[in-house]
Design an enzyme around this catalytic site. Structure first.
Site, short mmCIF file in Angstrom:
data_model
loop_
_atom_site.label_atom_id
_atom_site.label_comp_id
_atom_site.label_asym_id
_atom_site.label_seq_id
_atom_site.Cartn_x
_atom_site.Cartn_y
_atom_site.Cartn_z
N LYS A 34 0.82 -1.21 0.00
CA LYS A 34 0.00 0.00 0.00
C LYS A 34 0.85 1.27 0.00
CE LYS A 34 -4.30 -1.96 1.58
NZ LYS A 34 -5.40 -1.96 2.56
N ARG A 67 -2.74 -10.38 5.19
CA ARG A 67 -3.17 -10.55 3.80
C ARG A 67 -2.13 -9.92 2.87
NH1 ARG A 67 -6.01 -7.33 0.12
NH2 ARG A 67 -7.55 -8.40 -1.23
#
Length: 294
Positions: free
Chosen positions: A236, A271
């Site tokens: 991210k 994840r």
């Protein structure tokens, strides 16, 4: 008890790989932190869009992750990156159902990453086990789908919605507000019949860098409750803002660092895109934790 020995549990209303029958349904138990692998059957996901549109390519990646020890595969057919445009349910189903059906019976847990109740319902019928909803099951129909099927669900916090969530997100106390929201939603959906939930603070979903860092530092607080915590910060923008890595595909080292931190703080699942590599990192980290404790 160190993090590598900490027990976690999800309950389902139907048999799932690795679960045991109990009076409450089928209980899936594990210790420490396990890995959820990302499998995006989309053309526009921020890091790997288009790589798994073909069934053969998606299955090859799925089986590599499974063989590397990945605990669960999270299959998505709609991008939720900032600014992403929505797709209709038919398009999403065309992307995910063939993959779910092909993986049914291969002894791996399957999660459907969707915001749409109709997609979740069809995915569960096809063989998925868990619903991962970035909107936190805001739609009452999504709660009804999960409860009716006996599926566990992941509740994520997001301020706003994908197209607008990064337009000046604001909080008074981000940790108190996000954790409070997740705990309230968990109580509500379990009271409505969803057998169990994962909690995801939603790193990058309607948060600034400082919001994300505050939530990452507070994983231990969220993990102190009864519901297992999922951390999902793979590749991210936060990593770019910290370490200067503009290309998302180059952010795996930072992803490993963030998720090892989350594991040490009590996260039950992490994840990642580089899921097999994360399994290796967690195994080494767990061995070190046990040695230190002994």
């Amino acid at each position: 008890m160190n993090w590598a020995q900490r027990p976690h549990r999800l309950t389902f209303g139907f048999p799932v790989p690795g679960a045991e029958k109990t009076g409450e349904g089928w209980a899936l138990r594990w210790a420490g932190c396990r890995v959820m692998g990302i499998l995006n059957a989309t053309p526009d996901s921020f890091s790997d869009g288009g790589r798994h549109l073909g069934l053969d390519a998606a299955l090859a990646t799925a089986r590599r992750m499974r063989d590397a020890g990945v605990f669960m595969l999270d299959i998505g057919g709609e991008s939720t990156r900032p600014g992403a445009e929505p797709v209709d349910a038919a398009t999403e189903l065309d992307r995910v159902l063939p993959l779910i059906r092909a993986l049914t019976g291969e002894n791996v847990l399957l999660s459907i990453d969707t915001m749409k109740p109709e997609v979740a319902a069809e995915a569960l019928k096809a063989g998925a086990h868990l619903v991962n909803d970035v909107t936190g099951l805001r739609d009452p129909d999504m709660v009804r789908v999960c409860a009716g099927a006996g599926a566990a669900a992941c509740i994520m916090h997001m301020q706003g919605e994908p197209r607008t969530m990064q337009h000046q997100p604001t909080y008074g106390d981000v940790v108190a507000e996000v954790h409070g929201y997740l705990r309230q939603r968990a109580a509500e959906v379990k009271a409505a019949g969803v057998p169990s939930v994962l909690l995801d603070p939603g790193i990058g979903f309607g948060k600034t860098l400082e919001h994300n860092l505050s939530l990452l530092r507070a994983v231990g607080d969220l993990a102190s409750g009864p519901d297992p915590v999922l951390m999902a910060a793979s590749r991210k923008k936060t990593i770019d803002l910290i370490a200067g890595v503009p290309n998302a595909a180059d952010r795996d080292p930072g992803s490993f660092a963030l998720h090892l931190h989350a594991a040490r703080q009590g996260a039950a699942l992490v994840r990642l895109h580089a899921a097999g590599e994360m399994v290796q990192a967690l195994r080494v980290e767990a061995a070190l934790a046990v040695d230190v404790e002994s």
